[in-house]
Enzyme design. Structure first.
Site, PDB file in Angstrom:
ATOM      1  N   LYS A 156      54.785  43.417  50.084  1.00 16.61           N
ATOM      2  CA  LYS A 156      55.126  43.965  49.000  1.00 16.61           C
ATOM      3  C   LYS A 156      56.024  45.150  49.226  1.00 16.61           C
ATOM      4  CE  LYS A 156      53.371  43.596  44.183  1.00 16.61           C
ATOM      5  NZ  LYS A 156      52.102  43.335  43.566  1.00 16.61           N
ATOM      6  N   GLU A 181      40.858  36.618  33.173  1.00 11.68           N
ATOM      7  CA  GLU A 181      40.345  37.010  31.798  1.00 11.68           C
ATOM      8  C   GLU A 181      39.141  36.296  31.030  1.00 11.68           C
ATOM      9  OE1 GLU A 181      43.360  36.944  32.667  1.00 11.68           O
ATOM     10  OE2 GLU A 181      44.320  38.856  32.631  1.00 11.68           O
ATOM     11  N   ARG A 218      44.645  34.651  26.520  1.00  7.34           N
ATOM     12  CA  ARG A 218      43.885  33.632  27.357  1.00  7.34           C
ATOM     13  C   ARG A 218      42.472  33.373  27.339  1.00  7.34           C
ATOM     14  NH1 ARG A 218      46.526  33.096  33.131  1.00  7.34           N
ATOM     15  NH2 ARG A 218      47.896  32.130  31.738  1.00  7.34           N
TER      16      ARG A 218
END
Ligand SMILES: Cc1ncc(C[n+]2csc(CCOP(=O)(O)OP(=O)(O)O)c2C)c(N)n1
Ligand SMILES: CC(=O)[C@@H](O)[C@H](O)COP(=O)(O)O
Ligand SMILES: [Mg+2]
Length: 635
Positions: free
Chosen positions: A284, A369, A397
């Site tokens: 990354k 979540e 969500r």
């Protein structure tokens, strides 16, 4: 920029990649990196994720033809390379700007954007849907989901993997594994992937073992025994066994920055009948040292100095996020029942300082979540005071977990809903503008929103003290610079406050819109119109006595919220008037319309939708006072 895009500027569509040599593809990767770094240094954006997928994206567009093949980018924050290769170089400088390119895939932007993403862990489900209908139609194109190791920690991804095994035809999942979510990735899966990346014995194929056994004394007999123990052997030697058990062919791991190797692996994947997972290892931030060294900091970044990588720090008062982070550390020092929970966003939510101070009471569950909320319920059911710090948009969500697991049992969970309101450059997938509607209808839940950063700290104190579920919604960005009370106090539940008196019009505001209402009141006063401003503080329970007291006397009423009108704060006031039999009022609700709000700066969007003091003044004058009417008539 001209000199560095000698190849890129000739890529009008992915088809133009087909006749490039490997060397040219490698040069193209350099040009793309430079273009992204330069552009994002001005516009801000998801720098590190995109630098990590340059070669991977080039290879994908060499092997697949996205005018017919479908590639779905999980989260989609890493789709800048894809956009550059699909004819959007010319608009790339408008990235995430008002009226410009979105920072996420959008089908309305290009035929090459197969599916809109923004929330994590959706790509495999969408890809599976597309693969199944492809088969129903008897079509033969490829369907590919590109998902990161962080997004793979989202339960939805596993629901899809679990089902994809039923597929008899090709579907490709490209796992972009860079060991990072926003912060370092967490959980057992992350550990498993690390072993696949680093442990040589995992890369031995089972055929090599079988060959080996054939050559040693009693080997063939042993092979039979081994076969009977195949599971343990398989887990020992066949890489990616977890995915193989789910019905996938596992290919990899492959160096995601080696264009040639990735091209080969993707070609292999294309030839597999059935679902296949290609495990790609990337870095990354690759190619920009500050981002390589700190991929968390450069995951999502504002404009920065190209030479040093120094991010332009927003000046001014502390952010709501910072006040949240400092306050819960203060509260946790006094109350050891307090627990901090994040779904893979420690720095975004401000929980990172809590994590340092109370490592034993801090939990990062990954991008999960739903799990975070119900885990919090379990903690609250056993005497703790968990604070689930989840962005408003991402809590969408976990709606049933909030309702069914927390509120139905009236458990003392605090939901710290950062990014409540228009978030700006991330746009429609990230605006936290639905939470009042989807939360205020849940029994037992108390919901409040602070007028400023000082009130936020008192609301947090109130929440962790209250014996039931509480949601606090606060905006992205800085506070107003008000002085902060040293001593935190509990606010009376369901009580708002009058912060300005005036008999001509009643401005009923919630959260950060209270400041706009106060400014509007001053402007109106200069025109001889005196407004009462009420800081409602609670969207649930409303301060009915206070509101009815003033609405009974002041017939011109404006409600103001940075939230959709449908089912929002203004709707709750209408419901209150209806249930109280109050009919002789002239009311106007200010808020967001029934549409998804595009990206742009918060100020641009607030101005566009009249969520400013000027917008409030206009509403009072145009709605309550017709242009040619005098103040006397108005009253
Ligand atoms: C449901 C949901 N929760 C949280 C986020 C915030 N978020 C965006 S990207 C990201 C990390 C993604 O990690 P990974 O999939 O590994 O991609 P990488 O950035 O490493 O390329 C998170 C947590 C989100 N977009 N959606
Ligand atoms: C892509 C994604 O979902 C996150 O990176 C998000 O963009 C973070 O938003 P903030 O920048 O408001 O923390
Ligand atoms: Mg990752």
């Amino acid at each position: 920029m001209e000199h560095i895009t000698s190849i890129l500027k000739n890529i009008a569509s992915p088809k133009d990649l087909k006749n490039l040599s490997l060397k040219q593809l490698q040069s193209l990767a350099l040009e793309i990196r430079e273009t992204i770094i330069k552009t994002v240094s001005k516009t801000g954006g998801h720098l590190a994720p995109n630098l990590g997928v340059v070669e991977l994206t080039i290879a994908l567009h060499c092997v697949f033809d996205t005018s017919v093949d479908r590639i779905i980018w999980d989260v989609g924050h890493q789709s800048y390379v894809h956009k550059l290769l699909t004819g959007r170089l010319a608009q790339f400088s408008t990235l995430r700007q008002y009226g410009g390119l979105s920072g996420f895939p959008k089908p309305e932007e290009s035929i090459h954007d197969a599916f809109a993403t923004g929330h994590s862990s959706t790509s495999i489900s969408a890809a599976l849907g597309m693969a199944l209908t492809r088969d129903l139609k008897g079509e033969k194109h490829s369907v590919v989901a590109v998902i990161g190791d962080g997004s793979l920690t989202g339960g939805m991804a596993f629901e899809a993997l679990n089902y994809a095994g039923h597929l008899k035809t090709n579907m490709i999942v490209v796992l972009n594994d860079n060991e990072m979510s926003i912060a370092p990735n967490v959980g057992a899966l992350s550990g498993y992937l690390s072993r696949l990346r680093t442990d040589p014995k995992y890369s031995k194929g089972k055929d090599e073992i079988a060959d080996l056994l054939q050559k040693i004394p009693h080997g063939p007999k042993l092979l039979k025994v081994v076969d009977r123990l195949k599971d343990s052997v398989k887990y020992l030697v066949v890489p990616g066994m977890l995915f193989e058990e789910l019905g996938f062919t596992y290919l990899g791991p492959v160096d995601g920055h080696d264009t040639k190797a990735v091209l080969t692996m993707l070609q292999q994947a294309k030839a597999v009948s059935g679902p296949v997972l290609v495990h790609v290892i990337t870095k990354k931030g690759k190619g920009y040292l500050p981002a390589e060294q700190n991929p968390d900091r450069y995951h999502g970044v504002g404009p920065f100095d190209l030479e040093t990588g120094t991010v332009v720090k927003s000046q001014g008062p502390p952010s709501y996020t910072e006040v949240f982070g400092e306050t819960i550390v203060k509260l946790a020092k006094e109350d050891d029942r307090i627990i901090g929970i994040t779904a893979a966003m420690p720095s975004g939510t401000g929980l990172n300082s809590f994590a340092k101070e109370f490592p034993k009471r801090y939990f990062d569950v990954g991008i999960a979540e739903q799990h975070a909320v119900t885990m919090a319920a379990g903690m609250a059911a056993t005497g703790y005071r968990p604070i689930a710090a989840i962005y408003s948009t991402f809590l969408q969500r976990a709606y049933d977990q909030v309702l069914h697991d927390v509120c139905m049992q009236n458990l003392p969970v605090t939901f710290a809903l950062d990014r409540g309101g228009l978030v700006g450059d991330d746009g429609p997938t990230h605006h936290g503008v639905f939470d009042i509607s989807f939360l205020r209808n849940i029994p037992n839940l108390v919901m409040m929103s602070p007028k400023d950063e000082n009130e936020l700290q008192h609301m947090l104190k109130t929440a962790v003290t209250y014996n039931g579920p509480v949601a606090i919604r606060y905006p992205r960005g800085n506070g107003i610079g008000i002085s902060m009370d040293e001593k935190l106090q509990c606010l009376p539940i369901g009580k708002g406050e009058v912060i300005r008196e005036g008999n001509d019009v009643l401005l009923l505001a919630i959260g950060n819109m209270v400041q706009e209402a106060l400014k509007a009141a001053e402007s109106l006063s200069a025109q001889g119109i005196e407004a009462t401003v009420i800081n409602a503080r609670y969207t649930k329970p409303l301060d009915e006595e206070l509101i009815l007291n003033y609405a009974g006397r002041i017939k011109n009423i404006v409600t103001i919220e940075e939230h959709v009108l449908a089912g929002g704060f203004g709707s709750s006031i209408l419901e209150l008037f209806e249930s109280s039999g109050l009919t002789d009022v002239k009311m106007k609700r200010l808020g967001l319309p029934d549409e998804f709000i595009e990206h742009g700066t918060q100020n641009q969007l607030r101005a566009q939708y009249g969520l400013t003091s000027a917008g409030i003044v206009d509403t009072v004058l145009n709605h309550h006072i017709h242009k040619n009417r005098t103040r006397k008539e108005f009253l």
